[in-house]
Design an enzyme around this catalytic site. Structure first.
Site, PDB file in Angstrom:
ATOM      1  N   HIS A  44      18.297   0.683  11.941  1.00  7.57           N
ATOM      2  CA  HIS A  44      18.651  -0.690  12.294  1.00  7.57           C
ATOM      3  C   HIS A  44      19.772  -1.191  11.402  1.00  7.57           C
ATOM      4  O   HIS A  44      20.126  -0.569  10.404  1.00  7.57           O
ATOM      5  CB  HIS A  44      17.428  -1.618  12.234  1.00  7.57           C
ATOM      6  N   CYS A  79      20.133  -8.604  -0.011  1.00  6.04           N
ATOM      7  CA  CYS A  79      20.119  -7.720   1.147  1.00  6.04           C
ATOM      8  C   CYS A  79      19.517  -8.481   2.320  1.00  6.04           C
ATOM      9  O   CYS A  79      18.818  -9.475   2.135  1.00  6.04           O
ATOM     10  CB  CYS A  79      19.283  -6.467   0.885  1.00  6.04           C
ATOM     11  N   HIS A  81      19.277  -8.678   7.064  1.00  6.20           N
ATOM     12  CA  HIS A  81      19.560  -8.182   8.405  1.00  6.20           C
ATOM     13  C   HIS A  81      20.236  -9.292   9.213  1.00  6.20           C
ATOM     14  O   HIS A  81      19.747 -10.427   9.209  1.00  6.20           O
ATOM     15  CB  HIS A  81      18.268  -7.775   9.115  1.00  6.20           C
ATOM     16  N   GLU A  99      17.843 -17.252  -0.013  1.00  3.74           N
ATOM     17  CA  GLU A  99      17.148 -16.555  -1.097  1.00  3.74           C
ATOM     18  C   GLU A  99      17.526 -17.072  -2.474  1.00  3.74           C
ATOM     19  O   GLU A  99      16.692 -17.104  -3.380  1.00  3.74           O
ATOM     20  CB  GLU A  99      17.448 -15.055  -1.053  1.00  3.74           C
ATOM     21  N   TYR A 116      21.756   4.773   4.699  1.00  7.78           N
ATOM     22  CA  TYR A 116      20.779   5.432   3.836  1.00  7.78           C
ATOM     23  C   TYR A 116      19.407   5.439   4.502  1.00  7.78           C
ATOM     24  O   TYR A 116      19.113   4.667   5.418  1.00  7.78           O
ATOM     25  CB  TYR A 116      20.685   4.727   2.475  1.00  7.78           C
ATOM     26  N   GLU A 126      12.661   2.814   4.666  1.00  5.04           N
ATOM     27  CA  GLU A 126      13.829   2.017   5.020  1.00  5.04           C
ATOM     28  C   GLU A 126      14.827   2.958   5.679  1.00  5.04           C
ATOM     29  O   GLU A 126      15.043   4.089   5.204  1.00  5.04           O
ATOM     30  CB  GLU A 126      14.463   1.369   3.785  1.00  5.04           C
ATOM     31  N   GLU A 128      18.579   2.374   7.413  1.00  6.40           N
ATOM     32  CA  GLU A 128      19.542   1.329   7.747  1.00  6.40           C
ATOM     33  C   GLU A 128      20.986   1.821   7.739  1.00  6.40           C
ATOM     34  O   GLU A 128      21.381   2.635   6.891  1.00  6.40           O
ATOM     35  CB  GLU A 128      19.434   0.176   6.743  1.00  6.40           C
TER      36      GLU A 128
END
Length: 208
Positions: A44, A79, A81, A99, A116, A126, A128
């Protein structure tokens, strides 16, 4: 690609979705973010941001203990999305505000095709395609404690030295990104801004 705009706000009552990708980085659908991370996490779209101030210091963050992936681990500044249809720089700006209470003065793409896969000891993965952005601000962070438990500023050269000598442990994606960033010409101020055309196809569709 540099950022010149603002960021949309996420409705607190809305389901947060992530963009699912094929192996070439094309969009193949969406999924509820709360369900996407497990032992067989689909590829994703995500992003990583490295926030610097005028003293060439990098803002490090420690992930909250309640995070599903890599809780309590130190990592890069932010980090996240992009929402479906959201430009990546706008997603960076949105997450920095949510955040860390930060407003950026510049958001620049520096690693357009970073990818990664990392697996935790409990099997959660993970997976992504995660373009990397250099961000500039002169603000001090005011972190949301359910996302970020600690922050610290550290000079980039000191940070690189500590991680590469194993004196300081960071998230697996941050460690990989640092190696890629140190291969760029010069230091953080010198990193060349990448073009939108270098992004994966799904990220180009959601970038301005």
């Amino acid at each position: 690609m540099s950022w010149n705009g603002g960021a949309q706000r996420l409705d607190a009552t809305a389901v947060e979705e992530v963009v699912l990708l094929d192996s070439d980085g094309g969009r193949i659908g969406t999924a509820d973010k709360s369900t996407v991370h497990h032992r067989d996490t689909p590829l994703h779209l995500a992003f990583s941001a490295y926030v610097f101030n005028s003293r060439r210091e990098l803002l490090l963050t420690r992930r909250a203990a309640t995070k599903r992936t890599w809780p309590n681990v130190w990592t890069n500044s932010c980090c996240g999305h992009p929402l479906p249809g959201e430009p990546l720089p706008s997603a960076v700006a949105r997450r920095l505000g949510d955040e860390l209470g930060l407003t950026a003065t510049a958001i620049d793409l520096v690693l357009p095709r970073f990818r990664y896969r990392a697996e935790m000891s409990n099997g959660v993965v993970e997976n992504e395609l995660c373009p990397v952005y250099r961000v500039r601000t002169e603000m001090e962070p005011t972190p949301r404690l359910d996302e970020v438990s600690e922050t610290r500023w550290i000079h980039w050269d000191d940070f690189v030295g500590a991680v590469f000598s194993d004196e300081f442990t960071v998230s697996p994606w941050c460690a990989e990104q640092m190696r890629a960033l140190t291969e760029l010409a010069g230091g953080p101020d010198d990193w060349q801004v990448a073009a939108q055309a270098e992004l994966p196809p799904a990220a180009r569709l959601t970038s301005e």
